[in-house]
Design a protein around this motif. Structure first.
Motif, PDB file in Angstrom:
ATOM      1  N   THR A 126     109.959  35.305  59.189  1.00 27.64           N
ATOM      2  CA  THR A 126     111.193  35.783  59.825  1.00 27.64           C
ATOM      3  C   THR A 126     110.899  36.923  60.806  1.00 27.64           C
ATOM      4  OG1 THR A 126     111.621  37.225  57.944  1.00 27.64           O
ATOM      5  CG2 THR A 126     112.730  35.105  57.953  1.00 27.64           C
ATOM      6  N   ILE A 127     109.723  37.538  60.706  1.00 23.81           N
ATOM      7  CA  ILE A 127     109.351  38.569  61.681  1.00 23.81           C
ATOM      8  C   ILE A 127     109.252  37.970  63.086  1.00 23.81           C
ATOM      9  CG2 ILE A 127     106.842  38.293  61.444  1.00 23.81           C
ATOM     10  CD1 ILE A 127     108.426  41.697  61.635  1.00 23.81           C
ATOM     11  N   VAL A 128     108.944  36.683  63.172  1.00 17.15           N
ATOM     12  CA  VAL A 128     108.867  36.015  64.481  1.00 17.15           C
ATOM     13  C   VAL A 128     110.262  35.619  64.932  1.00 17.15           C
ATOM     14  CG1 VAL A 128     107.883  34.076  65.785  1.00 17.15           C
ATOM     15  CG2 VAL A 128     106.563  35.139  63.942  1.00 17.15           C
ATOM     16  N   ASP A 129     110.950  34.894  64.067  1.00 17.87           N
ATOM     17  CA  ASP A 129     112.300  34.450  64.363  1.00 17.87           C
ATOM     18  C   ASP A 129     112.832  33.813  63.090  1.00 17.87           C
ATOM     19  OD1 ASP A 129     114.415  34.259  66.194  1.00 17.87           O
ATOM     20  OD2 ASP A 129     114.031  32.148  66.552  1.00 17.87           O
TER      21      ASP A 129
ATOM     22  N   TYR B  47     101.930  30.055  60.124  1.00 19.21           N
ATOM     23  CA  TYR B  47     101.081  30.587  61.199  1.00 19.21           C
ATOM     24  C   TYR B  47     100.518  31.956  60.834  1.00 19.21           C
ATOM     25  CZ  TYR B  47      99.657  32.100  65.894  1.00 19.21           C
ATOM     26  OH  TYR B  47      98.938  32.566  66.973  1.00 19.21           O
ATOM     27  N   LEU B  48     101.386  32.825  60.319  1.00 18.58           N
ATOM     28  CA  LEU B  48     100.936  34.180  59.995  1.00 18.58           C
ATOM     29  C   LEU B  48      99.911  34.165  58.867  1.00 18.58           C
ATOM     30  CD1 LEU B  48     104.326  36.136  60.137  1.00 18.58           C
ATOM     31  CD2 LEU B  48     102.512  36.110  61.844  1.00 18.58           C
TER      32      LEU B  48
ATOM     33  N   LYS C  87     107.733  27.711  59.473  1.00 16.61           N
ATOM     34  CA  LYS C  87     106.537  27.406  60.271  1.00 16.61           C
ATOM     35  C   LYS C  87     105.826  28.691  60.696  1.00 16.61           C
ATOM     36  CE  LYS C  87     108.459  23.130  62.096  1.00 16.61           C
ATOM     37  NZ  LYS C  87     108.996  22.454  63.298  1.00 16.61           N
ATOM     38  N   HIS C  88     106.605  29.715  60.987  1.00 11.60           N
ATOM     39  CA  HIS C  88     105.986  30.988  61.379  1.00 11.60           C
ATOM     40  C   HIS C  88     105.237  31.607  60.192  1.00 11.60           C
ATOM     41  CE1 HIS C  88     108.308  30.227  64.834  1.00 11.60           C
ATOM     42  NE2 HIS C  88     109.433  30.767  64.435  1.00 11.60           N
TER      43      HIS C  88
END
Lengths: 507, 507
Positions: A376-379, A389-390, A385-386
């Motif tokens: 959720t830090i990305v969006d 990635y992280l 999915k983020h």
């Protein structure tokens, strides 16, 4: 957020690494500046550093100093290792550095250097008893660990540059006689250290650029692809030998072109590989675990973990997960409760013979629960999915690349979609499809039970009757919506364990 | 970090969105909880909400309430729109909500709703003069903007559900007569609103789920692929017509399977598409710009920008870039200085005829400079790649998808590698290879000049002689290392502008 900068004044390059951290919560490698100072350039038999490299060293140190001040880094450590330590005129350089900068330069002894290496290994692998090795340019450092303590250390004059110059000079393909001679030389040297060798399951860890490059190259050869670095990769002696064959068959100037090898290491990588292989053989090690941590992290951990003696994370894997979770989340109440509910499902479904996964998977499940929402830090959109990635890109020290990817995929599938084991590529093992589906199915269900974020569903019990599974939520208070949503999100788990799965009305 | 939750009590679903923000610095969509309450289920000619849907509504509101308390969200807005507004027994529901929760539910008028839509559009697009449209289930909302103010608004009974039921009932492929009839109906209705229509370059923006789905589907049809959502996509009337042809050729139950269309919209998406197309035709609009912002963001912006009257970002694109930059960086001194140096290079190299890029590229360059380092939040290693990921996935309201990808790629190539225009896929245009190389070449060089992070290189001047370019750094103080590194990182730019490029010794 606090910041510590560690300047590593090494033989080939000077590097300033900035660690950001909150005491007792998290840390990360936040910034860096590197300059190829080549301080030893032109040093001859007289052992004196030359004018021009010293000038580069001072200029670079000035930049580090300015950088720290401009970025408001107040804590700085500066550590000089062998190239400076061994120079006859090192005091001249040190006094110039003191005059021109405010870096608190410390020339560390080989033992201190080994201790930092040990701190790096003990805080980024799960090795309690075993050895650590760093194949440097001039020498090889060896550390011996017993019960997570540094039991002994030594430095052998078997470095990659030194050995390459002596045994593998010139640009031609390496002939097998020369390699054999180098192996013999290493074996003889190591033979004198009777304390070096695998015993009772002792493990071997590798740090430093040479070993990192070899591990990455071996991964590429094996077709293993994953984001992030070689952290946690297990390099087998066999894979190392295959790599040596490949490197030996190339002229030196082409070895830097082998995938995974940095171009500027091409000329000495074969020497380093042979030294490592011979060391493993002499010590009876079938494999070496690679960690990206090194001297700089050792220096950092000594500060970050200053409250502990020795400064070690009590549990490296747990610390890695909590570190990553805390970097992106100020409040861990939600992920912790999702983890609790997921582990209850895991344990009670195991008791009901609904799956046969073990403690290893249980730990991956816990880890994925702690990290499922960091994206959720990305969006918020596509945050599952983020999160993947992280996790894959930041990595988890103490875990293998395969484990990191598994944790990332379980987090990915806590929401939407059906897990696909082919995303593991060459890291896939038998029944990963089912493993992933069961574990992400549990997180997906637990996430819905904890929908209101207030622990409304305090616990969940599993009842099994004639092969049908019935989940009985224990409520702290009203949780009708959580039950509705859990029912809508139970399919993945039900299919994965191949059982009918019912979620009971709140009792 | 502060948090505001906006609860949107809509016809189909209730959704609670949490925005995290630091006043005057940044905001982001941080969390969300959605429940398909279907409050209007079973409402008949009597216009009364039914028992069971009302029970679901109250239960869901309770969860929202618990969620806000558990996640320490103190500011809550709860907005009820048409489904509740138009219900005969809405007071009954409202009083139950008041009794059982602490959500401050507000039933907004159609005009208030239009105003929130306008705030969403004016804060997420660059439209100053034009129209906004939202194709809802029951009605279509239209907003008219003049000079970034809401000049007029209206609500027409042309919603996707209503029109689908009336003109396109049943599951069969839609026949062209029915579609024609619907178009005619829309045209007639719109014909009465003489203020609706493109005039003097008026633009059209679309918000809401129907239009978002249509835009995404059109992107997929065109083979356009990029991370993130449809924010900023320009949907042409022609592309919409092609999509209508495709949808009309399918039975209703298959329309939800068209890529980009959400399955649960399949049954009414064709009706919505035809309504939108007829509206565009009636108004003389050749295209519509899609934004992901909507009612909820309008409510949020009114609070976040409360100091401004009206609550509008002075410059939407600039605000988008600074917002993303500030989310991941507490101190913008470094990116701002890199931007300054890059823009100097851009301007002075243009004066020297070394490139012919214009103001559009200049803005992309500035944006990429501001964002080039945000990826360090993931990990320092490969942070240039992480910056790209964050930019592409978080998006930049006010920019088109092509522009977002360009900014992301310039940031990606501020470090390592050679820009590759094929990464733009279908978004690529002529000479992107050169465009990317020039712009990332400038950032790469400026980044090195600002190596010490303390503005040692205050400015850089360009001198041109016989086609050779000479960069003259103006120093605040000693910057030898910056000059060394800039020289090592000048190749990309030199090749891109096809000039010899020299960096002068500090004067």
């Amino acid at each position: 957020v606090e910041r510590i900068a560690v300047a590593d004044l090494g033989s080939n390059s000077f590097r300033l690494v900035v660690y950001a951290y909150e005491p007792g919560r998290w840390w990360q490698h936040a910034d860096e500046i590197r300059e190829a100072v080549r301080i030893s350039e032109g040093v001859g038999d007289d052992g004196r550093l030359r004018e021009e490299p010293m000038r580069r060293a001072v200029r670079t140190a000035e930049v580090f100093d300015a950088f720290c001040r401009a970025s408001h880094v107040e804590q700085v450590e500066a550590v000089a290792t062998s190239a400076i330590r061994d120079a006859v005129n090192r005091d001249e350089l040190i006094s110039q550095l003191a005059e021109r900068t405010s870096l608190p330069v410390r020339v560390v002894s080989t033992h201190e250097e080994a201790r930092y290496g040990y701190l790096a290994i003990a805080n980024s692998t799960t090795i309690a008893d075993g050895f650590g090795v760093d194949v440097g340019g001039g020498s090889v450092q060896v550390m011996h660990m017993r019960d997570r303590q540094l039991a002994a250390d030594d430095s052998w004059p078997l470095g990659a540059v030194r050995m390459s110059e002596r045994f593998l000079p010139g640009d031609e393909e390496a002939d097998s006689k020369a390699i054999k001679a180098l192996r013999k030389h290493v074996a003889k040297e190591v033979g004198r250290a009777d304390w070096f060798g695998a015993d009772n399951g002792d493990r071997l860890a590798g740090i430093g650029g040479t070993i990192r490059n070899l591990a990455t190259a071996a991964e590429r050869r094996a077709g293993v692809e994953h984001p992030g670095d070689a952290q946690g990769y297990v390099l087998t002696h066999k894979a190392l030998e295959d790599l040596i064959d490949e490197l030996a068959g190339l002229p030196a100037h082409k070895r830097g072109g082998v995938p995974g090898i940095k171009p500027d290491r091409g000329d000495v990588i074969l020497g380093g590989a042979v030294v490592l292989s011979a060391l493993m053989e002499a010590g009876g090690f079938g494999e070496i675990e690679v960690t990206e941590a090194g001297l700089r992290e050792g220096v950092f951990f000594e500060r970050f973990l200053a409250d502990l003696d020795p400064p070690l994370f009590p549990d490296v894997r747990r610390a890695a997960v909590e570190n990553l979770a805390s970097r992106y989340q100020a409040d861990l109440t939600h992920p912790r409760h999702v983890a609790e509910l997921s582990l209850q499902l895991f344990d009670e479904l195991a008791d009901a013979d609904a799956h046969d996964l073990g403690p290893a998977e249980r730990e991956l499940l816990w880890s994925a629960c702690m990290l499922h929402d960091i994206g959720t830090i990305v969006d918020y959109d596509d945050h599952h999915k983020h999160s993947r990635y992280l996790i894959e890109n930041a990595g988890l020290p103490g875990f293998t690349p395969r484990e990191v990817v598994l944790v990332a995929l379980i987090a990915r599938y806590h929401r939407k979609g059906t897990p696909d084991a082919s995303e593991l590529g060459k890291l896939a093992k038998k029944s990963d499809e089912s493993r992933l589906a069961i574990l992400s199915g549990m997180v997906r269900l637990a996430e819905q039970l904890e929908r209101s974020r207030d622990g409304a569903v305090r616990a969940v019990r599993v009842e099994s009757e004639n092969g049908r599974i019935r989940l009985q939520p224990e409520l702290a208070h009203e949780a009708e919506v959580a039950i509705w949503s859990a029912r809508r999100n139970a399919d993945l788990l039900a299919q994965a364990i191949d059982r009918e799965l019912e979620i009971a009305a709140p009792s």
